[in-house]
Design an enzyme around this catalytic site. Structure first.
Site: not given
Ligand SMILES: NC(=O)c1ccc[n+]([C@@H]2O[C@H](COP(=O)([O-])OP(=O)(O)OC[C@H]3O[C@@H](n4cnc5c(N)ncnc54)[C@H](O)[C@@H]3O)[C@@H](O)[C@H]2O)c1
Length: 504
Positions: A123, A144, A156, A194
């Site tokens: 994001s 996204h 996106e 954003n």
């Molecule tokens: N949470 C939101 O609202 C949101 C919205 C849009 C985009 N995002 C993006 O999505 C991505 C994930 O966010 P999230 O909120 O789901 O995070 P999260 O912390 O809930 O989940 C991340 C997961 O990735 C795993 N992980 C970490 N490094 C890893 C690797 N190298 N290989 C495999 N697995 C790995 C972790 O163990 C965890 O289970 C980020 O890039 C974030 O910016 C988040």
């Protein structure tokens, strides 16, 4: 280029909040989905959690039991990245760290086939930078999704500098075939939503910092007058102040500290104090069980004026004249153009917020912009210390007679809704001029991604093309930091319209 074939397996790497949501979307669309997470056992847990969510959809009657059973059978937890070798699309939703994402894609490049599309759900990172680690960066695209991915329709589709048109198109069509509403977007800080949504938070916080009003009043005005689903304070309490602030910081840093994106000091202090919002029990508001709900400022009943004199054209507030008449208050029209205002019986004036302050004029009350004056249930008024008590009372009584609650705020130029909408409109024009996205996609993104009642361009058309530019010009004169300087794109738009209108 068409969407990914449903027989193509899709992998989701990183099975936290977003990974699970995206996997569910691909699964329900009909793909075989493989989950992989770096933490052993987490992919299995994610598969179970997705299965439970499908059960709930069946209970609610939104999914047939047979479809649920088939979907479950198509969901697999992978033990290692090499299990993803036959996938046609890998969507990454791992931790938001550039090195982690680059390392993951570097490994995947050696595992998956040449035709496999790679997608990052980042994001805030640059898609170009994520792809920079690849031998073939052309096959990497930003996809996204918004949280919760199974519910929110917007995606996106972000093209980095090196992204092939075919990869972007395939990602776009695939998202659409999954029932989502994709918008195409260039690789820019904050992408569309954003980036353009920043002033919604920033202006509310700025009015608060200027002692213009308290959070409950500002939120009520944004909702009940501006037509936004939630106010900026309650929304950031829900998102988490740390999460919201970090997006703001990331956009601001990525734009080389562009003053238009400057973070809020008040929000910084809130984060420093550990008041992160609902999740910690306190944020802008107190969410603890025994807390009293914060109430917006609402003026006591006042006597409405017997008549008003309408001078000039009220522009976006023209509808008020009909409402005033319907309320049984006489409107006397004065054709002489002294400006755009209503004159009250005591001689005081009522004007739509225009980026100036009340103190610059004799006996003036400003009223804020409303999305729809008929439907608005609250109107904000502002006055200086020089405004007479009679003028304020007549102004309050007038809006109360129209069935509105009235909130009196400080003498803040551009008030609350007006400055917020003007800045959103400006950033949207700037984004189109910089090739970020089309007007249509920006409107779609802001309506679906952050639930705005209108897209910025729809809003701008409704307000008149010169309205936002002129309000920002006034604000810029009073705060020459550059924060409110209208973009060249908005200037061009406004003047082109004026010229066309002048010629016709
Ligand atoms: N949470 C939101 O609202 C949101 C919205 C849009 C985009 N995002 C993006 O999505 C991505 C994930 O966010 P999230 O909120 O789901 O995070 P999260 O912390 O809930 O989940 C991340 C997961 O990735 C795993 N992980 C970490 N490094 C890893 C690797 N190298 N290989 C495999 N697995 C790995 C972790 O163990 C965890 O289970 C980020 O890039 C974030 O910016 C988040």
């Amino acid at each position: 280029m068409t969407a990914l074939d449903l027989n193509s397996p899709v992998a989701v790497v990183g099975t936290g909040t977003m990974g699970q949501g995206i996997a569910q979307v691909a699964l329900v669309a009909g793909h075989l989905v493989r989950l992989y997470d770096a933490v052993p056992g987490r992919a299995q847990e994610a598969a179970a959690a997705i299965g439970a969510r499908l059960d709930r959809l069946v209970e609610k009657g939104r999914l047939a039991a047979t479809d649920r059973d088939e979907a479950r059978a198509r969901l697999e937890a992978a033990e290692s990245l090499t299990d993803l070798a036959d996938c046609s699309l890998v969507v990454e939703a791992v931790v938001e760290l550039l090195e982690a994402k680059q390392e993951l894609f570097r490994q995947l490049e050696d595992i998956v086939g040449e035709d496999c599309l790679l997608a990052t759900n980042t994001s805030s990172l640059s898609v170009t930078a994520v792809a920079g680690a690849l031998r073939n960066p052309g096959r990497l695209v930003g996809l996204h999704f918004f949280n919760p991915a199974p519910v929110l329709p917007l995606v996106e589709v972000v093209s980095g500098y090196a992204t092939d048109v075919t990869s972007a198109t395939r990602a776009y069509e695939t998202a659409r075939s999954w029932g989502k509403t994709p918008v195409a977007c260039a690789d820019t800080p904050g992408f569309i939503v954003n980036r353009i949504a920043r002033p919604f938070y920033a202006e509310a916080f700025a009015v608060y910092e200027a002692q213009g009003a308290d959070p409950a009043t500002i939120d009520a005005i944004l909702r009940e007058s501006g037509g936004f689903k939630m106010g900026a304070f309650e929304l950031t309490d829900l998102i988490g102040q740390d999460v919201n602030e970090s997006v703001t910081h990331s956009v601001w840093r990525s734009f080389f500290q562009d003053v238009r994106f400057t973070p809020s000091l008040a929000q910084r202090r809130l984060v420093e104090s550990g008041r992160l919002g609902r999740k910690t029990g306190q944020g802008w508001y107190d969410h603890r069980d025994d807390a009293e709900p914060a109430e917006p400022h609402t003026a006591e009943p006042a006597q409405p004026p017997a008549y008003v004199v309408a001078e000039g054209d009220l522009g976006p507030a023209s509808e008020l004249l009909a409402l005033i008449r319907e309320a049984g208050i006489q409107v006397r029209e004065d054709d002489e153009d002294h400006g755009s205002r209503l004159v009250l019986p005591g001689g005081g004036q009522l004007a739509l917020a225009d980026g100036q302050t009340s103190v610059e004029f004799r006996d003036v009350v400003y009223f804020d912009l409303a999305l729809d004056y008929r439907k608005a249930t609250r109107i904000a008024l502002s006055a200086s210390q020089d405004t007479s008590a009679q003028t304020m009372s007549e102004a309050i009584g007038l809006f109360q007679a129209l069935g509105k609650d009235v909130s009196v705020i400080g003498d803040v130029p551009g008030m609350i809704v007006a400055r917020t909408v003007a800045r959103i409109v400006d950033l949207a024009h700037d984004a189109v001029a910089k090739g970020v996205a089309t007007e249509e996609d920006i409107d779609t993104a802001m309506r679906l991604g952050v639930n705005y009642p209108l897209g910025p361009f729809e809003w701008c058309r409704r307000l008149g093309r010169t309205w936002a530019c002129s309000l920002l010009d006034d604000l810029h004169e009073r705060d020459p930091s550059g924060r409110y300087a209208p973009s060249l794109a908005l200037y061009r738009h406004s003047y082109a319209t004026e010229k066309r209108e002048g010629a016709s």
